[in-house]
Design an enzyme around this catalytic site. Structure first.
Site, PDB file in Angstrom:
ATOM      1  N   LYS A 106       0.889  -1.177   0.000  1.00 30.43           N
ATOM      2  CA  LYS A 106       0.000   0.000   0.000  1.00 30.43           C
ATOM      3  C   LYS A 106       0.910   1.205   0.000  1.00 30.43           C
ATOM      4  O   LYS A 106       1.715   1.398   0.918  1.00 30.43           O
ATOM      5  CB  LYS A 106      -0.839  -0.065   1.271  1.00 30.43           C
ATOM      6  CG  LYS A 106      -1.508   1.186   1.763  1.00 30.43           C
ATOM      7  CD  LYS A 106      -2.395   0.763   2.936  1.00 30.43           C
ATOM      8  CE  LYS A 106      -2.913   1.861   3.842  1.00 30.43           C
ATOM      9  NZ  LYS A 106      -3.381   3.070   3.266  1.00 30.43           N
TER      10      LYS A 106
HETATM   11  P1  FBP Z   1      -6.421   7.307   4.396  1.00 27.57           P
HETATM   12  O1  FBP Z   1      -7.012   6.669   3.165  1.00 27.57           O
HETATM   13  O2  FBP Z   1      -7.452   7.985   5.212  1.00 27.57           O
HETATM   14  O3  FBP Z   1      -5.245   8.184   4.031  1.00 27.57           O
HETATM   15  O4  FBP Z   1      -5.897   6.107   5.294  1.00 27.57           O
HETATM   16  C1  FBP Z   1      -4.803   5.309   4.920  1.00 27.57           C
HETATM   17  C2  FBP Z   1      -3.817   5.235   6.059  1.00 27.57           C
HETATM   18  O5  FBP Z   1      -2.679   4.485   5.719  1.00 27.57           O
HETATM   19  C3  FBP Z   1      -4.411   4.704   7.350  1.00 27.57           C
HETATM   20  O6  FBP Z   1      -4.379   3.317   7.414  1.00 27.57           O
HETATM   21  C4  FBP Z   1      -3.570   5.373   8.366  1.00 27.57           C
HETATM   22  O7  FBP Z   1      -4.244   5.614   9.550  1.00 27.57           O
HETATM   23  C5  FBP Z   1      -3.212   6.674   7.739  1.00 27.57           C
HETATM   24  O8  FBP Z   1      -3.380   6.546   6.347  1.00 27.57           O
HETATM   25  C6  FBP Z   1      -1.799   7.076   8.029  1.00 27.57           C
HETATM   26  O9  FBP Z   1      -1.527   8.230   7.309  1.00 27.57           O
HETATM   27  P2  FBP Z   1      -0.213   9.075   7.526  1.00 27.57           P
HETATM   28  O10 FBP Z   1       0.746   8.243   8.334  1.00 27.57           O
HETATM   29  O11 FBP Z   1       0.287   9.364   6.164  1.00 27.57           O
HETATM   30  O12 FBP Z   1      -0.660  10.287   8.227  1.00 27.57           O
END
Ligand code: FBP
Length: 264
Positions: free
Chosen positions: A177
């Site tokens: 991801k």
């Molecule tokens: P979103 O689609 O809301 O961006 O979520 C994906 C994700 O990877 C979540 O699993 C996680 O909580 C968050 O983004 C972490 O985002 P970052 O570390 O970039 O702030």
């Protein structure tokens, strides 16, 4: 190890993972505009949509809420995670063991690796333990492959994202991801660097329906195998309508325009 395409978290070679670990990663701030979503059941309800192949949550949410949804939702147990209160170099505590994830009914595992962080070595060693233990339980591993840290000024530039997918392939992830690297071509290169491992796009902060669906269309065209998304789905007033459109763009490879027209 069962082939990833036979895993319940994959539908026709693709995945749409609904992530809801934001209360830990970002704090309650992500729920300010949608306070009803503080109740995890509301997001599990959304995850019963046919387009969603798994819901990604931390251990505490799985313990408390998954038993009511285990017949209708596939569980992706996120094994590590850190709060936004942590001010150090990017790192992530391992909050759940693979054995316990399996006991909770997990269909897949999730693990963040911050390549480039000063903690990369320990994180990769923790990933190794989780990935190998996951193999014993036939649980596929989704890596949140997020290069970041002191030395990385821009964590979404094309070279960083293609390094993120390659790193995930070489460390044994089944799905990586990654953040959107800014263009379809850059995503296509990141997908190529991943060999036969699946790449899915991370959702990011909420944008308009059209903007988001167009970005998803571009990454699917680039060879990505779906999405792992949180805010862009559950922060919406009508997440089901967006999931109807995402189903068309991801699995039926329709354009954003056609998907919007069919679902509005
Ligand atoms: P979103 O689609 O809301 O961006 O979520 C994906 C994700 O990877 C979540 O699993 C996680 O909580 C968050 O983004 C972490 O985002 P970052 O570390 O970039 O702030």
């Amino acid at each position: 190890m069962i082939p990833i395409d036979d895993s319940p978290i994959v539908r026709d070679g693709k995945s749409l993972i609904l992530a809801m670990d934001h209360g830990l990663e970002h704090g309650p701030v992500d729920f300010e505009d949608v306070p009803e979503k503080l109740d995890p059941s509301t997001v599990f309800e959304t995850a019963t949509h046919d387009a969603v192949t798994a819901m990604a949550v931390q251990k505490g949410i799985a313990e408390g809420y998954y038993p009511s949804y285990e017949d209708n939702v596939n569980l992706l147990l996120k094994l590590n995670g850190t709060s936004n209160l942590w001010m150090g170099e990017p790192d992530s505590a391992v909050n759940c063991s693979v054995d316990y994830a399996a006991e909770l009914g997990a269909d897949a595992l999730g693990f963040t690796v911050y390549g480039g962080s000063n903690h990369e070595i320990e994180m990769v060693e923790e990933f190794r333990d989780a990935q190998e233990k996951g193999r014993e339980h036939d649980l596929p591993m989704v890596m949140w492959s997020y290069p970041r840290g002191q030395g990385l000024k821009n964590d979404t530039k094309p070279g960083t994202i293609s390094y993120a997918t390659r790193l995930a392939l070489e460390l044994g992830a089944d799905i990586a991801k990654v953040k959107y690297p800014g263009s379809k071509d850059a995503m296509a290169h990141a997908v190529k660097c991943a060999g036969d491992m699946k790449v899915v796009m991370s959702g990011g902060s909420k944008t308009s329906d059209y903007e988001f669906l167009s970005q998803v269309e571009a990454v699917i065209d680039a060879g990505a195998k779906g999405l792992a998304v949180g805010r862009n789905v559950w922060q919406r007033e009508n997440p089901t309508q967006l999931l109807d459109a995402l189903e068309k763009v991801i699995y039926e490879e329709e354009t954003a325009d056609a998907a919007l027209e069919a679902t509005e």
